[in-house]
Design an enzyme around this catalytic site. Structure first.
Site, short mmCIF file in Angstrom:
data_model
loop_
_atom_site.label_atom_id
_atom_site.label_comp_id
_atom_site.label_asym_id
_atom_site.label_seq_id
_atom_site.Cartn_x
_atom_site.Cartn_y
_atom_site.Cartn_z
N HIS A 72 -3.32 -10.63 0.00
CA HIS A 72 -3.29 -10.78 1.46
C HIS A 72 -4.14 -11.99 1.85
CE1 HIS A 72 -2.81 -6.47 0.59
NE2 HIS A 72 -2.07 -6.40 1.68
N HIS A 119 -3.72 -1.28 -4.81
CA HIS A 119 -2.85 -2.39 -5.22
C HIS A 119 -3.14 -2.69 -6.68
CE1 HIS A 119 -1.22 -3.98 -1.28
NE2 HIS A 119 -2.02 -3.00 -0.91
N SER A 151 0.83 -1.21 0.00
CA SER A 151 0.00 0.00 0.00
C SER A 151 0.86 1.25 0.00
CB SER A 151 -0.88 0.05 1.26
OG SER A 151 -1.85 -0.95 1.22
N ALA A 182 2.76 -0.58 4.25
CA ALA A 182 2.36 0.58 5.05
C ALA A 182 2.05 0.04 6.44
CB ALA A 182 1.13 1.24 4.45
N TYR A 230 -6.31 -12.02 4.13
CA TYR A 230 -7.69 -11.62 4.42
C TYR A 230 -8.57 -11.51 3.17
CZ TYR A 230 -6.08 -6.88 3.25
OH TYR A 230 -5.54 -5.80 2.62
N GLU A 231 -7.96 -11.58 1.99
CA GLU A 231 -8.78 -11.55 0.77
C GLU A 231 -9.55 -12.86 0.61
OE1 GLU A 231 -6.84 -9.47 -2.72
OE2 GLU A 231 -5.18 -9.39 -1.28
N MET A 286 -0.81 -5.76 8.17
CA MET A 286 -1.55 -6.99 7.85
C MET A 286 -0.88 -7.82 6.76
SD MET A 286 -5.31 -5.25 7.60
CE MET A 286 -5.75 -3.85 8.62
N SER A 287 0.42 -7.64 6.58
CA SER A 287 1.06 -8.35 5.47
C SER A 287 2.50 -8.70 5.83
CB SER A 287 1.04 -7.47 4.22
OG SER A 287 1.90 -6.34 4.41
N HIS A 343 -8.42 3.68 5.23
CA HIS A 343 -7.49 3.25 4.19
C HIS A 343 -7.04 4.41 3.30
CE1 HIS A 343 -5.51 0.54 1.44
NE2 HIS A 343 -6.26 0.95 0.43
N ASN A 377 0.57 6.12 9.72
CA ASN A 377 -0.35 6.63 10.76
C ASN A 377 0.14 6.16 12.11
OD1 ASN A 377 -1.33 3.92 9.50
ND2 ASN A 377 -2.24 3.94 11.55
N1 HPA Z 1 -2.85 -1.20 11.29
C1 HPA Z 1 -2.84 -2.22 10.41
N2 HPA Z 1 -2.44 -2.09 9.15
C2 HPA Z 1 -2.02 -0.87 8.76
C3 HPA Z 1 -1.99 0.23 9.62
C4 HPA Z 1 -2.43 0.06 10.97
O1 HPA Z 1 -2.44 0.99 11.79
N3 HPA Z 1 -1.51 1.29 8.91
C5 HPA Z 1 -1.24 0.83 7.67
N4 HPA Z 1 -1.55 -0.48 7.55
#
Ligand code: HPA
Length: 283
Positions: free
Chosen positions: A83, A61, A30, A113, A85-86, A211-212, A247, A235
């Site tokens: 991923h 993506h 991402s 990310a 989760y897909e 998550m990856s 997102h 973030n």
């Molecule tokens: N949590 C999970 N996945 C993420 C985050 C987060 O804060 N930021 C970017 N991908």
């Protein structure tokens, strides 16, 4: 995992790019999309043309395999990733790693990310992943053992190649930047975390969350590729910032870091191409 499907994927790529001999793979997560601009393109293939990979369902993506060079180093750049989760199993997650190994690459760099948990990990910072915590509750090597992925019980003491991590530091240093280092914790997603989970993850030793990356790193390391990984902090993790997580905001934050990321990757590829002999790498 369906290795026959992955083999079909490798064959599809070999047929599309018969002259390809990638030394390196780069998986762009991402917000990392624009990093592809540093590569001179030799070919492009849609993920949908690669059995086992299929189309990413996540916004931002793109779903393209770019065959390119940077500093003369032949690289397969995956624009986007699949991923867990897909909900389509491990094949899409494993496919880029399988392909790289099948085509003779020796090294893969994974990007993502992530949310910053440690106090200094604020949006815009790049973090070299030194180690990880697999909090996904699942594992890509579950199931019958296949020697393609190395041993039945792969060692995990140094998943992220130490030399590559030093090279990343050196490349950033030449640009006057200092990269953070830390531990990345992966959840299965697709929800972001609760503030209570983030407090728990912090106490477990996690510096950033996403998550990856962890499944790919496990597979690549087990199959004998050198692994490097970078988190772009987009973030503050849940409960640590003022805003709820979205997102779009996360990918937008990532895009603003694009020029810095491009300069950094160019610098890193220069080193990798120079046979990893920079002075500051000598032990
Ligand atoms: N949590 C999970 N996945 C993420 C985050 C987060 O804060 N930021 C970017 N991908």
């Amino acid at each position: 995992m369906n290795l026959e499907l992955l083999e079909q994927g490798a064959q599809a790529v070999q047929t599309a790019f018969p002259a390809a001999k990638p030394a390196i793979g780069l998986i762009l997560g991402s917000g990392w999309r624009t990093a592809a601009a540093v590569f001179e393109e030799r070919g492009r293939l849609d993920f949908s043309a690669i059995p086992g990979l299929g189309n990413p369902t996540v916004r931002g993506h793109e779903g393209t395999l770019l065959w390119g060079t940077c500093s003369g180093l032949e690289t397969f750049v995956f624009l986007g990733r699949r991923h867990w989760y897909e909900g389509e199993g491990w094949e899409g997650v494993a496919c880029p790693i399988y392909l790289l190994k099948a085509l003779g690459a020796v090294l893969v760099i994974l990007t993502n990310a992530a949310g910053g948990i440690r106090d200094d990990l604020t949006p815009g910072r790049l973090m070299i992943i030194d180690d990880h915590i697999n909090a996904m509750g699942i594992h890509p090597l579950t199931g019958p053992h296949d020697a393609y992925w190395g041993e039945r019980f792969p060692d995990q003491t140094q998943i992220y190649d130490a030399k590559l991590r030093r090279q990343m530091d050196c490349a950033a240093d030449r640009l006057g930047q200092t990269l953070a280092h830390g531990v990345y914790l992966a959840t299965a997603g697709p929800t972001y975390e609760t503030p209570a989970e983030i407090r728990a993850f912090r106490s477990l030793g996690a510096d950033a969350v996403g998550m990856s990356t962890v499944p790919e790193a496990i597979l690549a390391n087990a199959s004998g590729l050198a692994v490097g990984a970078l988190s772009l902090i987009t973030n503050r993790a849940a409960g640590l910032g003022a805003q709820p997580l979205q997102h779009e905001e996360i990918t937008a934050a990532a895009e603003t870091a694009a020029p810095m990321i491009q300069r950094f990757l160019q610098e890193l590829w220069k080193d990798l191409a120079e046979d990893q002999n920079a002075d500051c790498l000598r032990l």
